[in-house]
Design an enzyme around this catalytic site. Structure first.
Site, PDB file in Angstrom:
ATOM      1  N   ASP A  46       0.841  -1.195   0.000  1.00 43.75           N
ATOM      2  CA  ASP A  46       0.000   0.000   0.000  1.00 43.75           C
ATOM      3  C   ASP A  46       0.877   1.246   0.000  1.00 43.75           C
ATOM      4  O   ASP A  46       1.604   1.506   0.963  1.00 43.75           O
ATOM      5  CB  ASP A  46      -0.899  -0.014   1.246  1.00 43.75           C
ATOM      6  CG  ASP A  46      -1.850   1.170   1.271  1.00 43.75           C
ATOM      7  OD1 ASP A  46      -2.910   1.091   0.625  1.00 43.75           O
ATOM      8  OD2 ASP A  46      -1.526   2.186   1.925  1.00 43.75           O
ATOM      9  N   TYR A  51       3.107   9.524   0.216  1.00 49.85           N
ATOM     10  CA  TYR A  51       4.108   8.782   1.002  1.00 49.85           C
ATOM     11  C   TYR A  51       5.518   8.931   0.431  1.00 49.85           C
ATOM     12  O   TYR A  51       6.492   8.668   1.124  1.00 49.85           O
ATOM     13  CB  TYR A  51       3.790   7.285   1.025  1.00 49.85           C
ATOM     14  CG  TYR A  51       2.491   6.885   1.672  1.00 49.85           C
ATOM     15  CD1 TYR A  51       1.701   7.791   2.369  1.00 49.85           C
ATOM     16  CD2 TYR A  51       2.040   5.568   1.575  1.00 49.85           C
ATOM     17  CE1 TYR A  51       0.503   7.402   2.941  1.00 49.85           C
ATOM     18  CE2 TYR A  51       0.853   5.162   2.149  1.00 49.85           C
ATOM     19  CZ  TYR A  51       0.074   6.090   2.829  1.00 49.85           C
ATOM     20  OH  TYR A  51      -1.108   5.690   3.391  1.00 49.85           O
ATOM     21  N   LYS A  76      -2.633   6.052  -4.066  1.00 54.19           N
ATOM     22  CA  LYS A  76      -3.687   7.027  -3.779  1.00 54.19           C
ATOM     23  C   LYS A  76      -3.288   8.404  -4.314  1.00 54.19           C
ATOM     24  O   LYS A  76      -2.103   8.743  -4.336  1.00 54.19           O
ATOM     25  CB  LYS A  76      -3.915   7.150  -2.263  1.00 54.19           C
ATOM     26  CG  LYS A  76      -3.942   5.841  -1.509  1.00 54.19           C
ATOM     27  CD  LYS A  76      -4.036   6.085  -0.004  1.00 54.19           C
ATOM     28  CE  LYS A  76      -3.750   4.836   0.779  1.00 54.19           C
ATOM     29  NZ  LYS A  76      -2.335   4.430   0.747  1.00 54.19           N
ATOM     30  N   HIS A 109      -7.355   9.805  -1.623  1.00 56.74           N
ATOM     31  CA  HIS A 109      -6.767   9.725  -0.289  1.00 56.74           C
ATOM     32  C   HIS A 109      -7.612  10.410   0.794  1.00 56.74           C
ATOM     33  O   HIS A 109      -7.731   9.912   1.908  1.00 56.74           O
ATOM     34  CB  HIS A 109      -5.355  10.346  -0.325  1.00 56.74           C
ATOM     35  CG  HIS A 109      -4.416   9.776   0.684  1.00 56.74           C
ATOM     36  ND1 HIS A 109      -3.060   9.675   0.466  1.00 56.74           N
ATOM     37  CD2 HIS A 109      -4.623   9.277   1.919  1.00 56.74           C
ATOM     38  CE1 HIS A 109      -2.476   9.141   1.532  1.00 56.74           C
ATOM     39  NE2 HIS A 109      -3.396   8.900   2.423  1.00 56.74           N
TER      40      HIS A 109
END
Length: 283
Positions: A46, A51, A76, A109
């Site tokens: 994920d 990120y 996302k 997100h």
């Protein structure tokens, strides 16, 4: 149940029962942690544009020598990437970083760019339309949401062609979000848990520590078993192979029904301070 257990999404796509969360997994600017997760046995990874781990996921997958189709890769689009064309552009950037020609799951997100953003309903509908088109083109195998609460999801259900297949929510003992979880289940959406172990405050809760002793497992495993038994797919993070293995092995014991109820009704603990309709609270 073994670690090869899968959930089946509403469109028939299968997803491994445990995923590896890559948030902060490449803080050392290397793919090492993600590579270790793959070596241990994780196939569901994920990530997200926010990120900044997409490139490291790509590197770890390539280095593993395991065929792409054996992985389930989720990414996302961030709050700043909402909107029809923005979403399309964000997806292309994600695919460039991942060096892949399709994505298994793509999520919005957050439902709002900021808590005071008034025209979020229109923005979400436009963003979702972009995901629907990418899905119909076969570039994404499943599409879903992250941090959307029932009132955000209702807006999409009233205006979509394709229903969301998943919703990622903060979920752990002390923050079970029962209303949102039940709503998702009623609408055929798989709930995925981010922060399924909560924070130190959660694993030091007397109830958690006493149950860990009772079942002969770690406090973290109590939290993860709780998610599984509530029908929620956990996305734990870990930095060592030992903890990764422990988090992957979720099906070696089962919590008694009474203990699940006790965990579900635990006083609030370990909330991250994140809420889509509120400014972030630093706990």
């Amino acid at each position: 149940m073994g670690k090869e257990t899968f959930y089946t999404l509403s469109n028939g796509v299968k997803i491994p029962a445990v995923g590896f969360g890559t948030y902060k997994a490449a803080d050392g600017k290397s793919a090492e942690v993600i590579s270790t997760a793959i070596e241990v046995g994780y196939r569901c990874l994920d990530t997200a544009s926010f990120y900044e781990t997409e490139e490291y996921v790509a590197e770890a997958v390539e280095k593993s020598g395991i065929p792409r189709e054996e992985f389930f890769i989720t990414s996302k689009l961030w709050k700043t990437e909402l909107g029809y064309q923005n979403a399309k552009d964000a997806f292309e950037r994600t695919m460039e970083r991942l060096r892949m020609d399709y994505l298994d799951l793509y999520l919005i997100h957050w439902p709002l760019p900021s808590p005071d953003y008034e025209d979020w309903k229109k923005l979400d509908i436009e963003t979702w339309r972009a995901l629907e088109e990418l899905y119909e083109e076969g570039r994404i195998r499943a599409i879903g949401l992250s941090n959307f609460l029932p009132h955000h999801i209702e807006n999409l259900l009233e205006n979509c062609k394709i229903k969301p297949m998943t919703d990622q929510l903060e979920f752990h003992p002390g923050y079970s979000q029962e209303a949102a979880v039940n709503y998702c289940k009623e609408h055929g959406m798989l709930v995925q848990a981010w922060s399924p172990i909560g924070r130190r405050r959660v694993i030091e809760e007397p109830l958690i520590t006493s149950l860990a002793e009772k079942y002969g497992v770690s406090p973290a495993k109590i939290c993860l078993a709780y998610a599984v038994q509530k029908g929620v797919m956990p996305l734990p993070k870990a930095s060592t192979a030992e903890r990764m293995k422990e988090n992957l092995d979720l099906f070696s014991f089962e919590l008694e029904k009474e203990d699940v109820y006790r965990l579900a009704t635990m006083p609030q603990a370990g909330w991250s301070g994140e809420h889509p309709d509120r400014e972030t609270v630093r706990p």
